[in-house]
Design an enzyme around this catalytic site. Sequence first.
Site, PDB file in Angstrom:
ATOM      1  CE  LYS A   9      29.049 -45.859   7.001  1.00  0.00           C
ATOM      2  NZ  LYS A   9      28.729 -44.877   8.052  1.00  0.00           N
TER       3      LYS A   9
ATOM      4  CG  ASP B 293      27.702 -43.957  13.459  1.00  0.00           C
ATOM      5  OD1 ASP B 293      28.379 -43.155  12.790  1.00  0.00           O
ATOM      6  OD2 ASP B 293      28.133 -44.512  14.490  1.00  0.00           O
TER       7      ASP B 293
ATOM      8  CE1 TYR C 103      38.868 -52.538  11.493  1.00  0.00           C
ATOM      9  CE2 TYR C 103      36.843 -51.292  11.160  1.00  0.00           C
ATOM     10  CZ  TYR C 103      38.100 -51.408  11.715  1.00  0.00           C
ATOM     11  OH  TYR C 103      38.603 -50.392  12.494  1.00  0.00           O
TER      12      TYR C 103
ATOM     13  CE  LYS D 296      29.309 -55.520   3.773  1.00  0.00           C
ATOM     14  NZ  LYS D 296      30.200 -54.378   3.590  1.00  0.00           N
TER      15      LYS D 296
ATOM     16  CG  HIS E 197      26.448 -54.230   9.476  1.00  0.00           C
ATOM     17  ND1 HIS E 197      26.961 -54.883   8.376  1.00  0.00           N
ATOM     18  CD2 HIS E 197      27.180 -53.084   9.588  1.00  0.00           C
ATOM     19  CE1 HIS E 197      27.948 -54.177   7.853  1.00  0.00           C
ATOM     20  NE2 HIS E 197      28.105 -53.083   8.588  1.00  0.00           N
ATOM     21  NE  ARG E 198      26.090 -49.704   5.430  1.00  0.00           N
ATOM     22  CZ  ARG E 198      27.279 -50.222   5.760  1.00  0.00           C
ATOM     23  NH1 ARG E 198      27.781 -51.264   5.084  1.00  0.00           N
ATOM     24  NH2 ARG E 198      27.982 -49.713   6.747  1.00  0.00           N
TER      25      ARG E 198
HETATM   26  P1  IMP Z   1      31.121 -44.357  10.455  1.00  0.00           P
HETATM   27  O1  IMP Z   1      31.308 -43.612   9.181  1.00  0.00           O
HETATM   28  O2  IMP Z   1      31.457 -43.577  11.676  1.00  0.00           O
HETATM   29  O3  IMP Z   1      29.774 -45.014  10.532  1.00  0.00           O
HETATM   30  O4  IMP Z   1      32.222 -45.513  10.476  1.00  0.00           O
HETATM   31  C1  IMP Z   1      32.005 -46.683   9.819  1.00  0.00           C
HETATM   32  C2  IMP Z   1      33.286 -47.519   9.879  1.00  0.00           C
HETATM   33  O5  IMP Z   1      32.953 -48.813  10.371  1.00  0.00           O
HETATM   34  C3  IMP Z   1      33.864 -47.722   8.499  1.00  0.00           C
HETATM   35  O6  IMP Z   1      34.828 -46.737   8.184  1.00  0.00           O
HETATM   36  C4  IMP Z   1      34.464 -49.112   8.610  1.00  0.00           C
HETATM   37  O7  IMP Z   1      35.727 -49.022   9.233  1.00  0.00           O
HETATM   38  C5  IMP Z   1      33.511 -49.816   9.556  1.00  0.00           C
HETATM   39  N1  IMP Z   1      32.405 -50.466   8.829  1.00  0.00           N
HETATM   40  C6  IMP Z   1      31.091 -50.124   8.873  1.00  0.00           C
HETATM   41  N2  IMP Z   1      30.375 -50.918   8.055  1.00  0.00           N
HETATM   42  C7  IMP Z   1      31.245 -51.753   7.475  1.00  0.00           C
HETATM   43  C8  IMP Z   1      31.093 -52.776   6.509  1.00  0.00           C
HETATM   44  O8  IMP Z   1      30.006 -53.071   5.984  1.00  0.00           O
HETATM   45  N3  IMP Z   1      32.212 -53.424   6.168  1.00  0.00           N
HETATM   46  C9  IMP Z   1      33.438 -53.139   6.692  1.00  0.00           C
HETATM   47  N4  IMP Z   1      33.652 -52.161   7.570  1.00  0.00           N
HETATM   48  C10 IMP Z   1      32.550 -51.464   7.971  1.00  0.00           C
END
Ligand code: IMP
Length: 199
Positions: A15, A71, A156, A177, A182-183
């Site tokens: 991230k 998140d 993913y 990307k 989304h980010r």
């Molecule tokens: P968080 O740390 O609880 O926000 O979990 C985020 C999780 O969502 C990651 O570990 C990935 O499994 C998935 N995820 C979030 N953003 C992405 C992305 O940009 N690409 C692929 N998977 C993502």
Amino acid sequence: MPQTTLIIATRNAHKTKEIRQMAGDSYLVRDANDFHDFPQVEETGTTFLQNATLKAEAISSCVDGFVLSDDSGLEVDALDGAPGVWSSSFGGEEGNHTRNNHRLLDDMRQVPQDRRSARFVCVMVVACKGKARAHFRGSVEGRILLAPSGEEGFGYDPLFAPIGYEVSFAELGAEIKNQLSHRARALSAALEWLNNHAG
Ligand code: IMP
């Protein structure tokens, strides 16, 4: 050129890397891995906003200035929105992307091409002195592929093709990307807010 420090309330280096690439040279982007005394924040919320708020408020109470949290996760329509906020542990082990992708493919095995719609969602919270000040949501629509493809990105990305493309985020690479993710969408709104409120 003077840089504005932007602290990201995450230990997820993927991230941070994307945020650093998108924020550009006018920001010095750091994250929780750069600060040994930052707490480990339990993500006990049931929504992206709750978890993003927990992370931003906890980290911003340990450091001066604005903190930004992320998140995020994947919502699959055929799975009633799962894995959603539980995206990072969907395969049974926190942060194990290989297992997460296996579980997703397994759960989707019977789902035909025209019912594989999904979206990535990202909620970012800006906090200062332990209090959330603003939040921003970004999403990107797409579909779940039948098999993983591509080497770039994380999570993913090998299984998600954004709308308008036949191949995955992992195959499209960072440049594309970072234009439509989304980010990217949440970050662009968050940076605009920070430009108007920081300083
Ligand atoms: P968080 O740390 O609880 O926000 O979990 C985020 C999780 O969502 C990651 O570990 C990935 O499994 C998935 N995820 C979030 N953003 C992405 C992305 O940009 N690409 C692929 N998977 C993502």
